[in-house]
Scaffold this active site. Structure first.
Site, PDB file in Angstrom:
ATOM      1  N   HIS A  16      -3.441   6.838   2.489  1.00 49.69           N
ATOM      2  CA  HIS A  16      -3.846   5.534   1.950  1.00 49.69           C
ATOM      3  C   HIS A  16      -5.225   5.185   2.503  1.00 49.69           C
ATOM      4  CE1 HIS A  16      -4.218   1.430   0.980  1.00 49.69           C
ATOM      5  NE2 HIS A  16      -3.983   0.999   2.204  1.00 49.69           N
ATOM      6  N   CYS A  26       0.816  -1.223   0.000  1.00 48.64           N
ATOM      7  CA  CYS A  26       0.000   0.000   0.000  1.00 48.64           C
ATOM      8  C   CYS A  26       0.851   1.275   0.000  1.00 48.64           C
ATOM      9  CB  CYS A  26      -0.956  -0.005   1.180  1.00 48.64           C
ATOM     10  SG  CYS A  26      -1.961  -1.488   1.228  1.00 48.64           S
ATOM     11  N   ASN A  34     -10.308  -0.352  -0.458  1.00 51.02           N
ATOM     12  CA  ASN A  34      -8.855  -0.231  -0.327  1.00 51.02           C
ATOM     13  C   ASN A  34      -8.214  -0.776  -1.604  1.00 51.02           C
ATOM     14  OD1 ASN A  34      -6.157  -0.719   0.252  1.00 51.02           O
ATOM     15  ND2 ASN A  34      -6.535  -1.559   2.283  1.00 51.02           N
TER      16      ASN A  34
END
Ligand code: ACO
Length: 320
Positions: free
Chosen positions: A247, A111, A277
């Site tokens: 993020h 990520c 996500n």
């Protein structure tokens, strides 16, 4: 010399899957998912590939930057879900957009992938080796899910975001990044099993598995600390920052970071509600959405922060 973001782009797959759609195929609910994560839907690929999504996002970013693909020196894609083990997604993108002159490679920092890719581009440009770079975060996480594990598969989505960066006097004002390999198994995904007939195969799963609570603890301590560190490096305060582009893992992580920084939650735009996500693609897609909505003026100061598997983390301050 530093780098300035000259253009952004993004691509989300056409196929949208809501929490209610998921509740039809597994024991979950919109209420459970939305209240714990902030996610209401996500885009999941049917036909698109990681490289195709990347190339679409890249073309938008190049157009806004007013740069031709042939003028790119460097293409870096942050991804953990490329279409092939090799060639890299970056090489596929190079061919798709016709960036004949560019050097192309992928980085895998989960990520944090887009942020690590951007910092790598910065290092090449700051040292004078290259002038113009295309930085992409792109993922097809729906490939890597255990669709029988409701605790992970509801969290993730697919998509790509891109930014064109070029050498300039102003732009990136500070950068921190870090890794802690000792905590790698908190959030992991095993590669395909070894099919060598001379050895016994392991029985480890080849899909994403996560200790959600450990990831939560890591995120709510490391992200504010890395943002404070990068602000200090840039000689800025929390109050100097217009938006914090984090993020997009979980709304509760974002709320906790806002609280720890004593910053109004309205300065933390999100895409979680409609994207879920998307690992390395989260930050550049969010940046592109904020840019396309006309929320940014030249001179605005922004923080971007990534955190995720590895474990890895990074934060940057940029002047728009
Ligand atoms: N629907 C309904 N119930 C569910 C679901 C679901 N999708 N998933 C899990 N449950 C159940 C569990 O089975 C469990 O039931 P039980 O009590 O009967 O055993 C209960 O809900 C609680 O499960 P937990 O895993 O303890 O859920 P928790 O409250 O910790 O929430 C979550 C899970 C949202 C992932 C949380 O741990 C979290 O916020 N983690 C942060 C990390 C994160 O967001 N990771 C995302 C990716 S990582 C990254 O991007 C860096």
């Amino acid at each position: 010399m530093t780098i300035r973001i000259m253009g952004t782009g993004s691509y989300l797959p056409e196929n949208i899957v809501t929490n209610d759609d998921l509740a039809k195929i597994m024991d979950t609910s919109d209420e459970w998912i939305a209240s714990r994560t902030g996610i209401r839907k996500r885009h999941l690929v049917k036909e698109e590939t990681t490289a195709q999504m990347s190339a679409k996002a890249a073309k938008q970013a190049l157009k806004e930057a007013g740069l031709k693909a042939e003028e790119l020196d460097l293409i870096i894609v942050g991804t953990l879900s490329g279409d092939y083990v090799t060639p890299s997604t970056a090489c596929e993108v190079q061919a798709m957009i016709g960036a004949d002159k560019a050097v192309a490679f992928d980085v895998n920092a989960a990520c944090s992938g887009f942020m690590f890719a951007m910092n790598t581009a910065y290092a090449f440009i700051q040292s004078g080796i290259y002038q113009n770079a295309l930085v992409i975060g792109a993922e097809i996480l729906s490939r890597l899910m255990d669709w029988n594990d409701r605790s992970t598969c509801v969290l993730f989505g697919d998509g790509a975001g891109a930014a064109v960066v070029t050498a300039d006097e102003k732009g990136l004002l500070g950068f921190v990044q870090g890794s802690d390999g000792t905590k790698g198994m908190v959030l992991a995904c095993k590669n395909r099993l070894n099919n060598n007939p001379l050895i016994k195969n392991s029985v480890e799963p080849d899909h994403v598995f996560m200790d959600g609570q450990e990831v939560y603890k890591f995120a709510v301590s490391t992200v504010p600390a890395s943002i404070q560190a990068v602000l200090e490096e840039a000689g800025l305060e929390v109050s100097d920052i217009k938006y914090f582009l984090l993020h997009q893992a979980n709304i509760r992580i974002i709320q906790s970071v806002a609280k720890r920084l004593k910053a109004d939650i309205n300065r933390f735009p999100t895409t979680l509600e409609h994207c879920g996500n998307i690992s390395a693609a989260s930050v550049p897609i969010l940046l592109d959405e904020v840019n396309k909505k006309g929320m940014l003026q030249r001179g605005d100061k922004l923080v971007m922060a990534g955190f995720g598997a590895g474990l890895t983390w990074s934060a940057a301050v940029i002047e728009w």
